[in-house]
Enzyme design. Structure first.
Site, PDB file in Angstrom:
ATOM      1  N   HIS A  55       0.854  -1.183   0.000  1.00 10.09           N
ATOM      2  CA  HIS A  55       0.000   0.000   0.000  1.00 10.09           C
ATOM      3  C   HIS A  55       0.895   1.240   0.000  1.00 10.09           C
ATOM      4  O   HIS A  55       2.076   1.167   0.347  1.00 10.09           O
ATOM      5  CB  HIS A  55      -0.893   0.007   1.230  1.00 10.09           C
ATOM      6  CG  HIS A  55      -1.982  -1.020   1.190  1.00 10.09           C
ATOM      7  ND1 HIS A  55      -3.108  -0.925   1.976  1.00 10.09           N
ATOM      8  CD2 HIS A  55      -2.133  -2.168   0.476  1.00 10.09           C
ATOM      9  CE1 HIS A  55      -3.904  -1.960   1.753  1.00 10.09           C
ATOM     10  NE2 HIS A  55      -3.321  -2.731   0.840  1.00 10.09           N
ATOM     11  N   GLU A  57       1.105   3.871   1.951  1.00  8.71           N
ATOM     12  CA  GLU A  57       1.710   4.248   3.227  1.00  8.71           C
ATOM     13  C   GLU A  57       2.852   3.312   3.591  1.00  8.71           C
ATOM     14  O   GLU A  57       3.907   3.769   4.049  1.00  8.71           O
ATOM     15  CB  GLU A  57       0.659   4.246   4.341  1.00  8.71           C
ATOM     16  CG  GLU A  57      -0.466   5.248   4.145  1.00  8.71           C
ATOM     17  CD  GLU A  57      -1.668   4.675   3.389  1.00  8.71           C
ATOM     18  OE1 GLU A  57      -2.760   5.242   3.551  1.00  8.71           O
ATOM     19  OE2 GLU A  57      -1.514   3.685   2.644  1.00  8.71           O
TER      20      GLU A  57
END
Length: 158
Positions: A55, A57
């Protein structure tokens, strides 16, 4: 503490769109800032790498930690195009940035097919009621690792 910088959020949003359109994965981007400068950029690469943990992040955290030579993001801010999912939220807490700013909400994400509410729901359930079976196995043997950690003199605590 300085105010949030909209330009950093715009960079996270730009990444979310550019990398999604380039075929890397979903529309998610993130940047990590320290001392007023971007030190890492991340974007969703789940489908292009077949890595469900890639992802935006998490990608940004990995890159920022490598750049800093640290497993913590002391005095860093994370700007992400969407409210973090449960996995990313866990990674954020382990990395310990100072602040997180997000664009879209988890409700916005759910409205376009990225609904992670089921994970929040699963976390609240007792182990025996979760969709994926969770079964304790060889706890006594596994404890050897923790006992070794307790007595290790030169451990790097985190």
């Amino acid at each position: 503490m300085e105010a949030p910088n909209p330009d950093f959020m715009r960079e996270a949003i730009r990444l979310s769109i550019e990398k999604m359109q380039a075929g890397y994965g979903g529309p998610f981007g993130a940047v990590i800032v320290k001392n007023g400068a971007i030190i890492a950029r991340g974007f969703n690469q789940v489908t292009s790498t077949n890595d469900p943990t890639c992802h935006a992040e998490v990608d940004a955290i990995r890159k920022a930690c490598a750049a800093l030579g640290s497993f913590q993001l002391d005095d860093c801010d994370l700007y992400t195009s969407c409210e973090p999912c449960p996995m990313c939220l866990g990674a954020i807490y382990w990395a310990r940035p100072r602040r997180v700013f997000y664009g879209n909400t988890k409700q916005d994400a759910a409205a376009v097919g990225f609904d992670d509410q089921f994970i929040y729901d699963e976390i609240e359930k007792p182990l025996e009621q979760r969709r994926i079976a969770m079964t304790e196995l060889l706890r006594d043997e596994a404890g050897a690792g923790f006992r070794a950690w307790e007595v290790q003199e030169d451990k790097n605590k985190y």
